[in-house]
Design a protein around this motif. Structure first.
Motif, mmCIF file in Angstrom:
data_model
loop_
_atom_site.group_PDB
_atom_site.id
_atom_site.type_symbol
_atom_site.label_atom_id
_atom_site.label_comp_id
_atom_site.label_asym_id
_atom_site.label_seq_id
_atom_site.Cartn_x
_atom_site.Cartn_y
_atom_site.Cartn_z
ATOM 1 N N GLN A 119 -8.697 2.750 6.488
ATOM 2 C CA GLN A 119 -8.990 3.305 5.154
ATOM 3 C C GLN A 119 -9.969 2.412 4.394
ATOM 4 O O GLN A 119 -10.868 2.897 3.719
ATOM 5 C CB GLN A 119 -7.697 3.450 4.352
ATOM 6 N N SER A 154 2.234 -2.671 4.051
ATOM 7 C CA SER A 154 0.952 -3.370 4.220
ATOM 8 C C SER A 154 0.472 -4.036 2.936
ATOM 9 O O SER A 154 0.638 -3.499 1.838
ATOM 10 C CB SER A 154 -0.130 -2.399 4.695
ATOM 11 N N VAL A 170 0.858 -1.188 0.000
ATOM 12 C CA VAL A 170 0.000 0.000 0.000
ATOM 13 C C VAL A 170 0.901 1.247 0.000
ATOM 14 O O VAL A 170 1.806 1.364 0.812
ATOM 15 C CB VAL A 170 -0.927 -0.009 1.235
ATOM 16 N N ILE A 183 -7.533 2.885 -2.285
ATOM 17 C CA ILE A 183 -6.140 2.666 -1.882
ATOM 18 C C ILE A 183 -5.272 2.450 -3.111
ATOM 19 O O ILE A 183 -5.595 1.635 -3.972
ATOM 20 C CB ILE A 183 -6.061 1.437 -0.945
ATOM 21 N N THR A 234 -1.577 1.256 -4.715
ATOM 22 C CA THR A 234 -0.489 0.328 -4.346
ATOM 23 C C THR A 234 0.650 0.449 -5.361
ATOM 24 O O THR A 234 0.468 0.990 -6.451
ATOM 25 C CB THR A 234 -0.969 -1.142 -4.349
ATOM 26 N N MET A 268 -1.613 -6.278 7.353
ATOM 27 C CA MET A 268 -2.106 -4.926 7.108
ATOM 28 C C MET A 268 -2.052 -4.085 8.380
ATOM 29 O O MET A 268 -2.414 -4.566 9.456
ATOM 30 C CB MET A 268 -3.558 -5.069 6.643
ATOM 31 N N ASP A 278 2.127 3.865 3.210
ATOM 32 C CA ASP A 278 1.995 3.076 4.441
ATOM 33 C C ASP A 278 3.412 2.712 4.893
ATOM 34 O O ASP A 278 4.237 2.289 4.094
ATOM 35 C CB ASP A 278 1.186 1.806 4.145
ATOM 36 N N THR A 336 -4.239 1.200 7.352
ATOM 37 C CA THR A 336 -4.799 0.709 6.087
ATOM 38 C C THR A 336 -6.173 0.074 6.315
ATOM 39 O O THR A 336 -7.099 0.266 5.516
ATOM 40 C CB THR A 336 -3.819 -0.299 5.425
#
Length: 348
Positions: free
Chosen positions: A88, A73, A66, A95, A97, A81, A69, A85
């Motif tokens: 969220q 995560s 992510v 999200i 990535t 995670m 982060d 996260t």
């Protein structure tokens, strides 16, 4: 080829490493199933321990993390995670990535607890009511490999923290009643030289596997190792290119084994025999039984088998039990030899 040359520093290819099969197998199995519990590599100086560990990390496929982060995560696995996260996702925030290389974190010998676990800014928390966390090495190592060279010289208290995080997959930092926790699931790799002292038995027992490596005595093999290393030092990119196919093939085998792992079966009678061996060797606790079962399954998956057979158990069991035997100062035989004797009696 350009892509390779853009890398910051070339890493010696894992498949180019000559010998040290026990160490290589232990690392591969831990990567296939991190729940095996890491590996302790004990052996002579200058036997390629650090080179091999860096090489396995470099070999692994990139992981999706992510963005923004601090804990690498996972985007869909709750166990990997962070709370940030999760929040969220619950708030239906979209999200983003990106992919990164598998983290390879080195723990320096002089590291403090704060450097390892991370710190909470107490002043900010009390004055402004903001919980500010400065991540430590355990956060950086989530979903990667944490390597501790000379682990037998590390403070026992830090080894304890490391092993707890590796086993639970979480790190909790508490200061003045303020608590922060984050995922910290990694393959713990420790290495050391037995001349500098052993690890305490209760800490040693927490490592899933124990690989022993010795200096190669065979002259022709030594020449082969030296030549391979010289070739890499002279032109690392040509060496990486030469082993590209073998690297990709091993990477595919590991990815396939990871996906196959959950479907591999182990027969009840074989489980009984593993436990019988642990009993005869007077292994304390049940960790030896559990790790041997896990490692045998990982090895079977690595060979694309649906079921564990006797040969799989024989291949991994010494790695899983050697360090769990009670030390008898009057014993003349090596613990690995002792394990093999009992294994041959029970498994034939």
């Amino acid at each position: 080829m350009d892509k390779i040359q853009n890398q910051t520093r070339p890493v010696f290819p894992f498949t180019a490493i000559v010998g040290q099969e026990e160490m290589k197998l232990a690392l591969i199995l831990n990567v296939i199933d991190p729940k095996i519990g890491g590996v302790m590599i004990m052996g002579d100086r200058g036997t390629g321990k650090s080179t091999t560990i860096r090489a396995i990390a470099d070999l692994l496929p990139e992981i999706e993390v992510v963005t923004d982060d601090m804990f690498n995560s996972h985007v869909s696995d709750y166990d990997l995670m962070s709370d940030f996260t999760k929040q969220q996702i619950e708030d239906s925030v979209s999200i983003s990535t990106h992919f990164i290389k598998v983290p390879m974190v080195d723990l320096p010998l002089g590291a403090t607890e704060d450097r390892l676990c991370g710190t909470i800014d107490i002043e900010k928390a009390l004055n402004e009511g903001i919980k500010t966390f400065e991540p430590g090495l355990l956060a950086k190592a989530n979903r990667g490999i944490l390597y501790v060279d000379e682990v037998n010289l590390l403070d026992d208290h830090l080894v304890d923290i490391l092993l707890d995080s590796a086993a639970s997959g979480w790190n909790t930092v508490e200061r003045e009643g303020i608590s922060v926790r984050h995922p910290s699931r990694f393959v713990l790799v420790g290495s050391g030289n037995p001349e500098e002292g052993e690890l305490r038995p209760q800490l040693l027992d927490r490592f899933g596997m124990h690989a022993e490596i010795r200096t190669v005595r065979d002259p022709s093999m030594r020449v082969q190792i030296v030549e391979q290393r010289t070739k890499f030092d002279q032109d690392p990119y040509a060496c990486i290119e030469e082993f590209k196919e073998q690297q990709n093939s091993l990477k595919s085998s590991i990815i396939f084994a990871q996906s196959k792992l959950t479907s591999v079966m182990i027969d009840y009678d074989l489980k009984v025999k593993i436990s019988q061996i642990c009993g005869l060797l007077d292994v304390d606790g049940l960790r030896g039984d559990i790790v041997t079962n896990r490692a045998a399954k990982a090895f079977a998956a690595y060979q694309n088998k649906d079921e564990v057979d006797i040969q799989d158990v024989k291949t991994v069991i010494t790695l899983c039990l050697r360090h769990r035997l009670r030390k008898d100062p009057l014993d003349t035989i090596d613990s690995g030899t002792k394990v093999k004797q009992v294994v041959n009696d029970i498994l034939g």
